[in-house]
Motif scaffolding. Sequence first.
Motif, PDB file in Angstrom:
ATOM      1  N   UNK A   1      11.000  -1.233  -1.647  1.00 10.75           N
ATOM      2  CA  UNK A   1      11.216   0.072  -1.429  1.00 10.75           C
ATOM      3  C   UNK A   1      10.490   0.919  -2.771  1.00 10.75           C
ATOM      4  N   UNK A   2      10.649   0.086  -4.090  1.00 13.48           N
ATOM      5  CA  UNK A   2       9.904   1.144  -5.035  1.00 13.48           C
ATOM      6  C   UNK A   2       8.501   0.763  -5.058  1.00 13.48           C
ATOM      7  N   UNK A   3       7.795  -0.001  -4.505  1.00 14.78           N
ATOM      8  CA  UNK A   3       6.565  -0.261  -4.538  1.00 14.78           C
ATOM      9  C   UNK A   3       6.017  -0.067  -3.007  1.00 14.78           C
ATOM     10  N   UNK A   4       5.617   1.193  -2.593  1.00 14.08           N
ATOM     11  CA  UNK A   4       4.989   1.522  -1.210  1.00 14.08           C
ATOM     12  C   UNK A   4       3.824   0.820  -1.128  1.00 14.08           C
ATOM     13  N   UNK A   5       2.872   0.709  -2.278  1.00 13.14           N
ATOM     14  CA  UNK A   5       1.619   0.150  -2.045  1.00 13.14           C
ATOM     15  C   UNK A   5       1.445  -1.290  -1.372  1.00 13.14           C
ATOM     16  N   UNK A   6       2.631  -2.018  -1.554  1.00 12.47           N
ATOM     17  CA  UNK A   6       2.689  -3.214  -1.003  1.00 12.47           C
ATOM     18  C   UNK A   6       2.471  -3.215   0.636  1.00 12.47           C
ATOM     19  N   UNK A   7       2.929  -2.113   1.474  1.00 10.28           N
ATOM     20  CA  UNK A   7       2.594  -2.043   2.742  1.00 10.28           C
ATOM     21  C   UNK A   7       1.502  -1.433   3.170  1.00 10.28           C
TER      22      UNK A   7
ATOM     23  N   UNK B   1      12.005 -14.559  -6.050  1.00 10.36           N
ATOM     24  CA  UNK B   1      11.518 -15.039  -4.805  1.00 10.36           C
ATOM     25  C   UNK B   1      11.004 -13.677  -4.175  1.00 10.36           C
ATOM     26  N   UNK B   2       9.508 -13.651  -4.018  1.00 13.08           N
ATOM     27  CA  UNK B   2       8.952 -12.454  -3.345  1.00 13.08           C
ATOM     28  C   UNK B   2       8.225 -12.916  -2.083  1.00 13.08           C
ATOM     29  N   UNK B   3       7.677 -11.840  -1.185  1.00 11.89           N
ATOM     30  CA  UNK B   3       7.001 -12.216   0.037  1.00 11.89           C
ATOM     31  C   UNK B   3       5.590 -11.791  -0.166  1.00 11.89           C
ATOM     32  N   UNK B   4       4.619 -12.346   0.274  1.00 15.52           N
ATOM     33  CA  UNK B   4       3.229 -12.123   0.066  1.00 15.52           C
ATOM     34  C   UNK B   4       2.743 -10.713   0.628  1.00 15.52           C
ATOM     35  N   UNK B   5       2.007 -10.047   0.430  1.00 17.54           N
ATOM     36  CA  UNK B   5       1.635  -8.562   1.251  1.00 17.54           C
ATOM     37  C   UNK B   5       1.074  -8.710   2.495  1.00 17.54           C
ATOM     38  N   UNK B   6       1.028  -8.111   3.243  1.00 20.49           N
ATOM     39  CA  UNK B   6       0.337  -8.098   4.568  1.00 20.49           C
ATOM     40  C   UNK B   6      -1.029  -8.812   4.570  1.00 20.49           C
ATOM     41  N   UNK B   7      -1.884  -8.570   3.674  1.00 21.64           N
ATOM     42  CA  UNK B   7      -3.334  -8.765   3.660  1.00 21.64           C
ATOM     43  C   UNK B   7      -3.315 -10.550   3.476  1.00 21.64           C
ATOM     44  N   UNK B   8      -2.286 -11.045   3.168  1.00 23.19           N
ATOM     45  CA  UNK B   8      -2.151 -12.783   3.229  1.00 23.19           C
ATOM     46  C   UNK B   8      -1.113 -13.418   4.076  1.00 23.19           C
TER      47      UNK B   8
ATOM     48  N   UNK C   1      22.898  -6.234   4.524  1.00 24.71           N
ATOM     49  CA  UNK C   1      22.252  -5.031   4.461  1.00 24.71           C
ATOM     50  C   UNK C   1      21.159  -5.254   3.180  1.00 24.71           C
ATOM     51  N   UNK C   2      20.636  -6.404   3.000  1.00 25.47           N
ATOM     52  CA  UNK C   2      19.585  -6.535   2.148  1.00 25.47           C
ATOM     53  C   UNK C   2      18.108  -6.396   2.520  1.00 25.47           C
ATOM     54  N   UNK C   3      18.004  -6.357   3.846  1.00 23.73           N
ATOM     55  CA  UNK C   3      16.437  -6.170   4.207  1.00 23.73           C
ATOM     56  C   UNK C   3      16.153  -4.537   3.675  1.00 23.73           C
ATOM     57  N   UNK C   4      14.891  -4.662   3.103  1.00 16.32           N
ATOM     58  CA  UNK C   4      14.380  -3.291   2.427  1.00 16.32           C
ATOM     59  C   UNK C   4      14.199  -2.246   3.502  1.00 16.32           C
ATOM     60  N   UNK C   5      14.480  -1.023   3.111  1.00 16.97           N
ATOM     61  CA  UNK C   5      14.537   0.221   4.058  1.00 16.97           C
ATOM     62  C   UNK C   5      12.998   0.041   4.576  1.00 16.97           C
ATOM     63  N   UNK C   6      12.101   0.099   3.825  1.00 15.62           N
ATOM     64  CA  UNK C   6      10.569   0.243   4.259  1.00 15.62           C
ATOM     65  C   UNK C   6      10.235  -0.937   5.238  1.00 15.62           C
ATOM     66  N   UNK C   7      10.689  -2.006   5.216  1.00 18.31           N
ATOM     67  CA  UNK C   7      10.628  -3.079   6.054  1.00 18.31           C
ATOM     68  C   UNK C   7      10.931  -2.684   7.474  1.00 18.31           C
ATOM     69  N   UNK C   8      12.083  -1.911   7.518  1.00 16.47           N
ATOM     70  CA  UNK C   8      12.618  -1.589   8.938  1.00 16.47           C
ATOM     71  C   UNK C   8      11.823  -0.536   9.419  1.00 16.47           C
ATOM     72  N   UNK C   9      11.334   0.698   8.482  1.00 21.38           N
ATOM     73  CA  UNK C   9      10.875   1.549   8.866  1.00 21.38           C
ATOM     74  C   UNK C   9       9.442   1.257   9.692  1.00 21.38           C
TER      75      UNK C   9
END
Length: 212
Positions: free
Chosen positions: A5-11, A47-54, A118-126
């Motif tokens: 949520x704090x890093x919109x550039x990820x999306x 633990x993090x997730x890879x961005x859409x590019x990958x 309630x753990x899924x990031x809001x921007x993921x759901x958006x």
Amino acid sequence: ITRYFSDPQYYFQVNDQYVRNKLKIVLLPFLHRGHWARISEPVGGRLSYKPPLYDINAPDLYIPLMAFGTYLVLAGFSLGLYGKFSPEALNWLFVKGMVGWFFQVMLLKMTLFSLGSGEAPLLDIVAYAGYAFTGLCLAVLGKIIWGYSYYVLIPWTCLCTGVFLVKTMKRVLFAEARSYDSSRHHYLLIFVALAQFPLLIWLGNISVNWLF
């Protein structure tokens, strides 16, 4: 899990290949033969997730925002064909689209909340909620080209969006749920899928009325 949520550039880390492949998955989820799980990686001891590019299964906001904009353009053009276009009508459609997107987000959020997650990031759901506009664009375009095609395309859009969300929530979002109830899980997935029909039919009806 890192919350983006704090890093919109990820999306917005996408390229042409990702966009093409993602559109295929969203519009034709039945043909996706790969896995639906996201790719994780350790970053800074977390633990993090890879961005859409990958990762084709990662959510992005580029496609939903572009689809939403295209939906408004096509809706405005459709109104123009019937002599009903006006700036006020386009503003009304913008509000209607945003309300529909909000309802979709709340549907997914409340579904997760009911499972104790309630753990899924809001921007993921958006992002996941916004993919519905890709199919809506095709349905509205079909209506512009040949009116009767809309009655085939809109049910197909509802079905494919429902399948996409079910697959996504089952493999991605529910993975973070703190509790698991198989029967409840399945009922909620069915509810999410069925809810796409009234919601997308409402959004696909290009008019200046709230209902039909």
